[in-house]
Design a protein around this motif. Structure first.
Motif, PDB file in Angstrom:
ATOM      1  N   TRP A  39       0.701  -1.497  -0.026  1.00 59.90           N
ATOM      2  CA  TRP A  39      -0.087  -0.421   0.133  1.00 59.90           C
ATOM      3  C   TRP A  39       0.831   0.902  -0.024  1.00 59.90           C
ATOM      4  O   TRP A  39       0.412   2.510  -0.494  1.00 59.90           O
ATOM      5  CB  TRP A  39      -0.923   0.232   0.886  1.00 59.90           C
ATOM      6  CG  TRP A  39      -2.045  -0.601   0.276  1.00 59.90           C
ATOM      7  CD1 TRP A  39      -2.232  -2.237   0.940  1.00 59.90           C
ATOM      8  CD2 TRP A  39      -3.553   0.043   0.248  1.00 59.90           C
ATOM      9  NE1 TRP A  39      -3.920  -2.342   0.788  1.00 59.90           N
ATOM     10  CE2 TRP A  39      -4.553  -1.633   0.251  1.00 59.90           C
ATOM     11  CE3 TRP A  39      -3.280   0.982  -0.151  1.00 59.90           C
ATOM     12  CZ2 TRP A  39      -5.321  -0.645  -0.274  1.00 59.90           C
ATOM     13  CZ3 TRP A  39      -5.063   1.259  -0.741  1.00 59.90           C
ATOM     14  CH2 TRP A  39      -5.911   0.397  -0.724  1.00 59.90           C
ATOM     15  N   ALA A  52       2.561   1.120  -3.896  1.00 61.36           N
ATOM     16  CA  ALA A  52       1.437   1.422  -4.852  1.00 61.36           C
ATOM     17  C   ALA A  52      -0.053   0.784  -4.551  1.00 61.36           C
ATOM     18  O   ALA A  52      -0.475   0.174  -4.588  1.00 61.36           O
ATOM     19  CB  ALA A  52       2.660   0.305  -6.171  1.00 61.36           C
ATOM     20  N   GLU A  71      -2.779   2.060  -5.552  1.00 61.64           N
ATOM     21  CA  GLU A  71      -3.851   1.719  -6.567  1.00 61.64           C
ATOM     22  C   GLU A  71      -3.158   0.320  -7.171  1.00 61.64           C
ATOM     23  O   GLU A  71      -4.962   0.507  -7.927  1.00 61.64           O
ATOM     24  CB  GLU A  71      -3.065   3.172  -8.312  1.00 61.64           C
ATOM     25  CG  GLU A  71      -1.691   2.824  -8.716  1.00 61.64           C
ATOM     26  CD  GLU A  71      -0.045   3.594  -7.899  1.00 61.64           C
ATOM     27  OE1 GLU A  71       0.890   2.943  -8.390  1.00 61.64           O
ATOM     28  OE2 GLU A  71      -1.497   4.358  -6.949  1.00 61.64           O
ATOM     29  N   MET A  72      -1.796   0.324  -6.972  1.00 65.48           N
ATOM     30  CA  MET A  72      -2.361  -1.941  -7.120  1.00 65.48           C
ATOM     31  C   MET A  72      -2.616  -2.369  -6.352  1.00 65.48           C
ATOM     32  O   MET A  72      -3.651  -3.597  -7.046  1.00 65.48           O
ATOM     33  CB  MET A  72      -0.664  -1.909  -7.568  1.00 65.48           C
ATOM     34  CG  MET A  72      -0.206  -1.159  -8.603  1.00 65.48           C
ATOM     35  SD  MET A  72      -1.040  -1.849 -10.664  1.00 65.48           S
ATOM     36  CE  MET A  72      -0.484  -3.305 -10.173  1.00 65.48           C
ATOM     37  N   ARG A 123      -5.050  -1.422  -3.975  1.00 65.85           N
ATOM     38  CA  ARG A 123      -6.225  -0.717  -4.541  1.00 65.85           C
ATOM     39  C   ARG A 123      -7.649  -2.216  -5.378  1.00 65.85           C
ATOM     40  O   ARG A 123      -8.285  -2.315  -4.421  1.00 65.85           O
ATOM     41  CB  ARG A 123      -7.020   0.397  -4.267  1.00 65.85           C
ATOM     42  CG  ARG A 123      -8.410   0.571  -4.075  1.00 65.85           C
ATOM     43  CD  ARG A 123      -8.404   2.390  -3.928  1.00 65.85           C
ATOM     44  NE  ARG A 123      -8.003   2.907  -3.552  1.00 65.85           N
ATOM     45  CZ  ARG A 123      -7.209   3.831  -4.117  1.00 65.85           C
ATOM     46  NH1 ARG A 123      -6.056   4.062  -5.555  1.00 65.85           N
ATOM     47  NH2 ARG A 123      -5.600   4.429  -2.891  1.00 65.85           N
ATOM     48  N   VAL A 124      -7.131  -1.441  -6.396  1.00 63.09           N
ATOM     49  CA  VAL A 124      -8.220  -2.232  -7.826  1.00 63.09           C
ATOM     50  C   VAL A 124      -7.987  -3.930  -7.833  1.00 63.09           C
ATOM     51  O   VAL A 124      -8.704  -4.617  -8.052  1.00 63.09           O
ATOM     52  CB  VAL A 124      -7.419  -1.551  -8.278  1.00 63.09           C
ATOM     53  CG1 VAL A 124      -8.337  -2.663  -9.526  1.00 63.09           C
ATOM     54  CG2 VAL A 124      -7.530  -0.149  -8.779  1.00 63.09           C
TER      55      VAL A 124
END
Length: 66
Positions: A24, A27, A29-30, A32-33
């Motif tokens: 977290w 990255a 964004e990586m 989270r998705v």
């Protein structure tokens, strides 16, 4: 996330959340998705019986119901 999954596979429940938290930080964004991170979060929260504040915070951050 892969390091966290590896720790979990080896039975190291304490190191798995630490690695996930590091993912977290590096990255968000990586983390989270991908479905992998959500699955990992669900497994960790169920193993820790939702009593781990660090995991609870990460699950909320990821939007994963617990």
């Amino acid at each position: 996330m892969n390091i966290s999954r590896s720790h979990l596979a080896l039975g190291d429940r304490d190191a798995a959340p630490e690695s996930l938290e590091a993912a977290w930080e590096v990255a968000p964004e990586m983390a989270r998705v991908p479905p992998t991170s959500h699955l990992l979060m669900r497994v960790l929260t169920s193993l820790h019986r939702r009593s781990n504040p660090r995991l609870t915070r990460l699950a909320k951050r990821a939007g994963v119901p617990f």
